[in-house]
Design an enzyme around this catalytic site. Structure first.
Site, PDB file in Angstrom:
ATOM      1  N   LYS A  74       0.750  -1.318  -0.130  1.00  0.00           N
ATOM      2  CA  LYS A  74      -0.051   0.234  -0.023  1.00  0.00           C
ATOM      3  C   LYS A  74       0.882   1.426   0.054  1.00  0.00           C
ATOM      4  O   LYS A  74       1.860   1.403   0.711  1.00  0.00           O
ATOM      5  CB  LYS A  74      -0.961  -0.039   1.368  1.00  0.00           C
ATOM      6  CG  LYS A  74      -2.025   1.058   1.292  1.00  0.00           C
ATOM      7  CD  LYS A  74      -2.915   0.923   2.443  1.00  0.00           C
ATOM      8  CE  LYS A  74      -4.066   1.829   2.491  1.00  0.00           C
ATOM      9  NZ  LYS A  74      -5.004   1.516   3.537  1.00  0.00           N
ATOM     10  N   SER A 149      -9.783   1.474   2.669  1.00  0.00           N
ATOM     11  CA  SER A 149      -9.011   2.001   1.888  1.00  0.00           C
ATOM     12  C   SER A 149      -8.026   1.413   1.142  1.00  0.00           C
ATOM     13  O   SER A 149      -7.376   1.901   0.304  1.00  0.00           O
ATOM     14  CB  SER A 149      -8.207   3.330   2.707  1.00  0.00           C
ATOM     15  OG  SER A 149      -7.338   2.512   3.516  1.00  0.00           O
ATOM     16  N   SER A 173     -10.230  -1.305   6.837  1.00  0.00           N
ATOM     17  CA  SER A 173      -9.548  -0.926   5.266  1.00  0.00           C
ATOM     18  C   SER A 173      -8.824  -1.973   4.995  1.00  0.00           C
ATOM     19  O   SER A 173      -8.273  -2.059   3.854  1.00  0.00           O
ATOM     20  CB  SER A 173      -8.674   0.195   5.637  1.00  0.00           C
ATOM     21  OG  SER A 173      -9.427   1.531   5.697  1.00  0.00           O
TER      22      SER A 173
END
Ligand SMILES: [Mg+2]
Ligand SMILES: [Zn+2]
Lengths: 477, 94, 496
Positions: A74, A149, A173
């Site tokens: 990420k 996310s 997330s």
């Protein structure tokens, strides 16, 4: 080995294949690198999973035990010399001078950095529509969101663009995008994985975790990144994560909280979860109802605590030392314009919300109360774990929703995290595994255990996973 | 509904410029979320201690031992504006 | 009507406070701790190195970096708390103090707020409110107009100092005069220096003092509105700044005005106080518990270590000097509060000089004769005069083997030349006391002849007239004679 065969391998299987000599680390890496680069080059015509892709195969032979298995990370994680901008314009062009502890550990175990994945800006969002790099698309249906996310990480793994990916979970997330993309995602016990080098959203909730094709891969990744880190005062000494092997659930008690299994949950999602619970009973588990009386208030508490911490964590983006700076003659204008231009609408909303909640006269009414609700939620879980071993619920109240469907109504977006936020507030481990399809879209089942039960939680998830036999192939690109 | 003046005051505290067009939607969205959050104001929480940390770690102090610093040019490399000595900013006194 | 300080606070510094008003002063002292590394990262503390050479991800506030508290800073905090008799919190908590400023890289300062490391305590006559740990801000250097930022005024930030550990010591409002403030601050400085927790140098900024000053009608119990004074970076400026502010407030109150709560900046060059934030909005620091740090838990081992390292502190030492050495109160305090003089005295007493010097005489020689010959505030241990040499010299004086006057000459030699053995200097320079034998008797007889008039007046009962006679003897003997002995011989020879 053909490219097709390579793509069928889980991360654990790929590492084993390299170890046994069936496959070279170069070939493995290059196969994924080409696919990831193609997605990056296609932009929004592809899935838009990546913000950066490695441009060559690592020179050195990667060490055991991971033997060079490529990993997507990420954008929130700092990697020395590699663009790391947390999906935000305000960090445009930023290349950190240091690497996150979790990433360093995975590299030391032999993982190789394949790509940085797209995400909601500063991990704020549940649809991956809040990114300076544009939205990520769901590989099951490109008109739908992948969740967020960690949407880029989830979509990349589901689509076979990366064997596995590292994400972060503050209120859901990892778990929610994993559910919406039909893969495994785990938020470990808070403190299990060092937060050092992970760009902060809400420090008391943020936790790194795996997004993988199966539970064994999740355990493998967690095993190689967890443990106490002297650079993170909140990191824990945790027991080593063992490879999961259970196939039965004999004697285990699964608790279903009515607060997370009724109103507001889509019928198709509930149906999938119910049939999985029947499977669990078939594996020898006892399924019982439990109560989490304060869970319905978790979201409200979360949307005080997380924005409050975020408003402070994001104060460092001021245009002085790194990232974007807006042209301005005086200091105040430099601050306000830089932050106006650099942050997207959702980040601004949360900064405003958090600043408001902490400001003089409101602290006790909002922040103070939210911290007390947090205490009650942790107590609810502690009480529930007196009578059950794990708590089971849907991960997301709905399957993947359409792009743009919730962007105009923040509250409806926030409700995506209804089932995942209570575990975040309590700091306990929770894993989402795919448990079936509803209208052709994946449904995730969430299992949560007491603090530091990560290893046995993975074991239980493994047994269920074997019984579910979810078929992920429809998402492959 | 949160007042426009209050939104501006909070934006100033947060060093966030809000344009005229951003102001009204921001006030509306904040109000919606704050209304939802208000549900926790109805709970009876007397005698409940606040939780700041969910984990119980102790002794996480760092020994007073030097670690390498960043080379100066690396520290300054990402800055939008630098002078010979450091990070250049509009003067706070201006 | 309220008035802030911009309305001209110039120069009111000399007048005494009218008896109708009572100043009430509390101090807030920031002490840079003498650790090896910063409060929350492993960067070594900086002492004037090139700007931005002592930084890392943590003290630059880079995204993703996390603070970890320095164990020695906590240890020093505990030592300070023990020395001040504070209550030590078993669990203390760091908070974030949020505000934007270029010298604050994270947009917040990590400090202690609701649960400080130490609460309460006392030093001398002043009660301590609290002591807490925090991190220092970076340094902002104004560089004037710079083309780099649209031709407007610019500043440069140097993060070398940013993150230096600080102990903030806050007193109760127990001080009543500028002089008392600077006296007390000197006692605090000595105490901290003895503890070894800081360099405590005001000029270099390792000791910084802000003052909360208010004035109330004499006899009133309620406190007046206070102003916060900053930037008084020497003892002199501290006194002058406080004096000026008291005068200003008294003047405002006497005119029937009202003092405004504000922060004032003292400019020593103009002796003026200017309001720092009168135009800016009120600060709202939005304190909340720092989620990146866990509470500091103090255990028995940490406490035992802090206790074990606690040296004897000035107040206790002064008391011991009085009790054990029989020094006068003034002498004991002088030597104890200037630790280097006390240390020197103890070294001299331990030197085993023969004949043995009496402690009070030795104390007087250390704080008077020797300190007076060195630079102000200098440590005698780093002068050429060894403690053993001074002890030997004072021993000889006390045994009357050398006169005070001659001993002063010997000390002059020791200061410039050094040397272990004052007796050798006495021998070499012929400064040994004339011991009342025939040689001195002869000099006295000659002096009486030379001052016949004076001798006559002494005989007639005018004691003062003895002065010129003794003066002559001293001159003739180059100060080697003992004054008392000369006086005795004069009277003996005059038959009185
Ligand atoms: Mg302070
Ligand atoms: Zn540092």
């Amino acid at each position: 080995m053909s490219a097709g065969d390579i793509l069928e391998l889980s991360a654990s299987a790929a590492a084993a294949a390299v170890d046994s000599g069936e496959l070279s680390a170069r070939e493995l890496f290059e196969t994924y690198r080409v696919r990831a680069a193609a997605d990056r080059d296609a932009g929004i015509e592809g899935l838009n999973c990546f913000t950066w892709v490695a441009d060559e195969v690592p020179a050195e032979a990667p060490p055991a035990p991971l033997h060079g298995v490529p990993i997507a990370i990420k954008d929130l994680f700092c990697v020395e010399g590699v663009p790391s901008q947390a999906g935000s314009r305000i960090l445009e062009g930023y290349r950190p001078p240091y690497t996150a502890s979790s990433v360093s550990r995975l590299r030391e175990a032999g993982a190789c950095l394949l790509a940085k994945t797209n995400q909601d800006e500063f991990a704020m969002g549940s649809s991956n529509e809040n990114s300076a790099f544009g939205p990520v698309l769901n590989p099951w249906d490109r008109a739908r969101v992948p969740g967020g996310s960690s949407g880029g990480s989830a979509a990349a793994v589901a689509a076979g663009l990366a064997p596995w990916a590292l994400g972060t979970d503050t209120g859901g997330s990892i778990r929610q995008p994993a559910a919406l993309c039909g893969i495994v995602g785990m938020k470990p016990t808070y403190g299990t994985v060092s937060r050092y080098g992970m760009i902060a959203f809400a420090s008391s909730l943020d936790q790194a975790g795996p997004l993988t094709r199966d539970v064994s891969d999740a355990a493998l990744m967690l095993r190689h990144m967890s443990g106490r880190d002297a650079c993170d005062a909140t990191s824990l000494h945790s027991a080593s994560v063992e490879p999961p092997s259970a196939r039965r659930l004999d004697g285990l008690r699964l608790g279903v909280p009515e607060e997370l299994a009724g109103e507001g949950i889509e019928a198709g999602v509930l149906e999938c979860c119910r049939s999985t619970l029947s499977l669990a009973e078939g594996l020898g588990a006892d399924v019982a109802e439990v109560r989490l009386p304060h869970a319905p208030h978790a979201l409200a508490a979360y949307y005080v605590l997380a924005p409050a911490e975020a408003s402070s964590n994001l104060a460092r983006f001021d245009g002085v030392r790194y990232g974007l700076r807006a042209e301005a003659d005086d200091l105040l204008a430099m601050y306000t314009r830089t932050r106006h231009d650099g942050f997207g609408p959702e980040v601004k909303r949360r900064i405003m919300l958090g600043t408001y909640a902490l400001s003089s006269g409101y602290y006790e009414a909002y922040y103070g109360r939210a911290q007390r609700v947090r205490t009650k939620i942790a107590e609810d879980f502690a009480a529930a774990f007196q009578s059950v071993d794990y708590i089971v619920s849907p991960t997301s109240p709905t399957v993947a929703f359409k792009l743009g469907e919730r962007t105009s109504d923040p509250l409806s977006m926030y409700l995506s995290d209804y089932c995942t936020v209570p575990m975040s507030l309590a700091g306990i481990p929770a894993i989402s595994i795919p448990c079936g399809l509803s209208d052709g879209l994946p449904v995730g089942l969430q299992l949560a255990g007491p603090a530091l039960s990560d290893s046995r939680l993975l074991d239980a998830a493994h047994a269920l996973e074997q019984a579910i036999e979810f078929d992920p192939r429809a998402a492959r690109v | 509904m949160i007042e426009r003046s209050e939104v501006l005051a909070v934006a100033r505290l947060a060093r966030l410029e809000l344009s005229e067009e951003e102001l009204e939607p921001m006030a509306r969205e904040l109000s919606t979320v704050l209304d939802h959050i208000a549900t926790i104001r109805q709970l009876d929480l007397t005698g409940v201690a606040p939780t700041s940390h969910v984990v119980d770690v102790t002794g996480a102090l760092r020994p007073d031992e030097p670690r390498p610093c960043l080379p100066r040019e690396v520290a300054l490399a990402q800055a939008p504006a630098v002078s010979a000595d450091g990070f250049l900013v509009p003067s706070p006194q201006a | 009507m309220s008035e802030n300080a911009d309305a001209g606070a110039k120069g009111a510094s000399d007048g005494a406070v009218p008896a109708a008003w009572e100043p009430v002063i509390g101090l807030e002292i920031h002490v840079q701790l003498a650790t090896a590394t910063k409060m929350f990262c492993g960067c070594e503390l900086s002492f004037g190195e090139r700007p931005n050479t002592h930084t890392c991800a943590v003290c630059l506030g880079l995204p993703g970096s996390l603070p970890v508290a320095n164990a020695r800073a906590v240890h020093f905090g505990l030592m300070i708390g023990l020395a001040l008799g504070s209550e030590l919190a078993p669990r203390s908590i760091f908070h974030r103090k949020n505000y934007f400023y270029p010298d604050l890289p994270k947009g917040y300062q990590i400090s202690q707020y609701e649960e400080p490391l130490c609460r309460g305590g006392r030093l001398g006559d002043v009660r301590i409110h609290r002591v807490h740990l925090e991190e220092d801000a970076a340094k902002l250097i104004h560089v004037g107009a710079s083309g780099r930022i649209h031709g407007s005024d610019a500043s440069v930030v140097d993060f070398n100092r940013g993150g230096t550990p600080l102990a903030e010591i806050v007193t109760e409002p127990d001080l009543r005069s500028p002089e008392q403030c600077s006296e007390w601050l000197k006692l605090l400085r000595t105490t901290l220096r003895q503890l070894g927790v800081s360099d405590v140098n005001m000029e270099e900024g390792s000791l910084r003092c802000d003052a909360n000053v208010s004035v109330r009608p004499a006899g009133a119990r309620e406190l007046g509105t206070k102003a916060e004074l900053k930037n008084m970076n020497s003892f002199r400026y501290l006194e002058r700044g406080i004096r000026a502010e008291i005068a200003r407030q008294v003047e405002v109150l006497q005119r029937g005005g009202e003092v405004v709560q504000e922060t004032l900046h003292y400019d020593p060059a103009s002796d003026r106080l200017t309001s720092l934030r009168s135009k800016e909005e009120a600060h709202d620091y939005r304190y909340f518990p720092e989620p990146d740090l866990i509470p500091v838990a103090i255990d028995e081992r940490m406490l035992a270590r802090a206790r074990a390292e606690l040296p004897e502190l000035p107040a206790a030492r002064a008391e011991r000097f009085q009790r054990q050495l029989g020094l006068s109160r003034e002498s004991a305090q002088l030597l104890a509060f200037r630790a280097e003089l006390g240390d020197y005295l103890e070294a001299a007493l331990a030197a085993g000089a023969e004949p043995e010097p009496p402690p009070q005489a030795l104390a007087n020689w250390v704080s008077g004769e020797l300190a007076g010959r060195l630079d102000e505030g200098a440590d005698p241990a780093s002068s050429r005069v060894t403690a053993a040499a001074l002890a030997a010299l004072v021993g000889l004086v006390s045994a009357k083997r050398v006169s005070v006057g001659a001993a002063r000459q010997v000390l002059d030699k020791l200061v410039t030349e050094g040397g272990e053995d004052p007796a050798a200097i006495i021998e070499r320079e012929g400064l040994a006391a004339l011991d009342g034998g025939e040689e001195l008797a002869a000099v006295v007889a000659a002096a009486l002849d030379a001052n016949a008039d004076a001798a006559e007046r002494v005989r007639a009962g005018n004691e003062k007239a003895i002065g010129p006679i003794i003066g002559t003897v001293m001159r003739e003997t180059k100060g080697r004679a003992d004054g008392g002995e000369v006086r005795r011989l004069v009277r003996e020879q005059l038959g009185i």
